[in-house]
Scaffold this motif. Structure first.
Motif, mmCIF file in Angstrom:
data_model
loop_
_atom_site.group_PDB
_atom_site.id
_atom_site.type_symbol
_atom_site.label_atom_id
_atom_site.label_comp_id
_atom_site.label_asym_id
_atom_site.label_seq_id
_atom_site.Cartn_x
_atom_site.Cartn_y
_atom_site.Cartn_z
ATOM 1 N N GLU A 1 10.729 2.510 -6.272
ATOM 2 C CA GLU A 1 10.449 3.400 -5.142
ATOM 3 C C GLU A 1 11.549 4.445 -4.980
ATOM 4 O O GLU A 1 11.275 5.612 -4.720
ATOM 5 N N GLN B 1 0.839 -1.195 0.000
ATOM 6 C CA GLN B 1 0.000 0.000 0.000
ATOM 7 C C GLN B 1 0.875 1.247 0.000
ATOM 8 O O GLN B 1 1.833 1.357 0.770
ATOM 9 N N TYR B 2 0.528 2.191 -0.874
ATOM 10 C CA TYR B 2 1.239 3.465 -0.978
ATOM 11 C C TYR B 2 0.328 4.589 -0.500
ATOM 12 O O TYR B 2 -0.877 4.403 -0.328
ATOM 13 N N ASP B 3 0.918 5.750 -0.306
ATOM 14 C CA ASP B 3 0.153 6.893 0.194
ATOM 15 C C ASP B 3 -0.891 7.393 -0.795
ATOM 16 O O ASP B 3 -1.891 7.972 -0.389
ATOM 17 N N ASP B 4 -0.633 7.187 -2.090
ATOM 18 C CA ASP B 4 -1.574 7.682 -3.093
ATOM 19 C C ASP B 4 -1.556 6.799 -4.336
ATOM 20 O O ASP B 4 -0.641 5.999 -4.537
ATOM 21 N N GLU B 5 -2.585 6.961 -5.179
ATOM 22 C CA GLU B 5 -2.717 6.159 -6.394
ATOM 23 C C GLU B 5 -1.613 6.463 -7.406
ATOM 24 O O GLU B 5 -1.162 5.573 -8.121
ATOM 25 N N ASN C 1 -4.594 2.700 -4.420
ATOM 26 C CA ASN C 1 -3.222 2.945 -3.964
ATOM 27 C C ASN C 1 -2.522 1.663 -3.511
ATOM 28 O O ASN C 1 -1.523 1.714 -2.823
ATOM 29 N N LEU D 1 10.539 7.657 -2.873
ATOM 30 C CA LEU D 1 9.912 7.094 -1.676
ATOM 31 C C LEU D 1 10.918 6.597 -0.652
ATOM 32 O O LEU D 1 10.651 6.578 0.534
ATOM 33 N N THR E 1 1.537 7.247 -6.921
ATOM 34 C CA THR E 1 2.763 6.527 -6.575
ATOM 35 C C THR E 1 2.606 5.035 -6.853
ATOM 36 O O THR E 1 3.500 4.398 -7.420
#
Length: 87
Positions: A67, A9-13, A38, A72, A15
């Motif tokens: 990443e 899972q990432y902070d936003d779609e 995300n 990231l 990324t």
């Protein structure tokens, strides 16, 4: 058959899509990956543990590079398996 399912899972779609797009060309025939918002959903299947480990190691290295390229991750990754090799 051995299977491994990963959910990342990432902070936003944006990324998540950037990482997904980066790893997709390398996955043909070995790994199935799906993007849901995300989150990356990744499934690896193999007939033996050695092949599974090699595929998972390669995939995680590709994810790490994607990443790092997107900003990231900064600095070296921890050596989780204690072999002192860069992974």
């Amino acid at each position: 058959m051995i299977t491994l399912d990963l959910r990342i899972q990432y902070d936003d779609e944006r990324t998540a899509k950037a990482v997904f797009d980066s790893i997709s060309p390398d996955n043909e025939g070995y790994v199935s990956a799906e993007l849901r918002g995300n989150m990356l959903l990744i499934a690896i299947s193999s007939d033996n543990a050695g092949t599974m480990r090699n595929t998972a190691d390669d995939l995680m290295a590709c994810i790490k590079a994607a990443e790092e390229a997107s900003g990231l991750v900064s600095g070296p990754a921890p050596d989780l398996d204690g072999d002192t090799l860069f992974e």
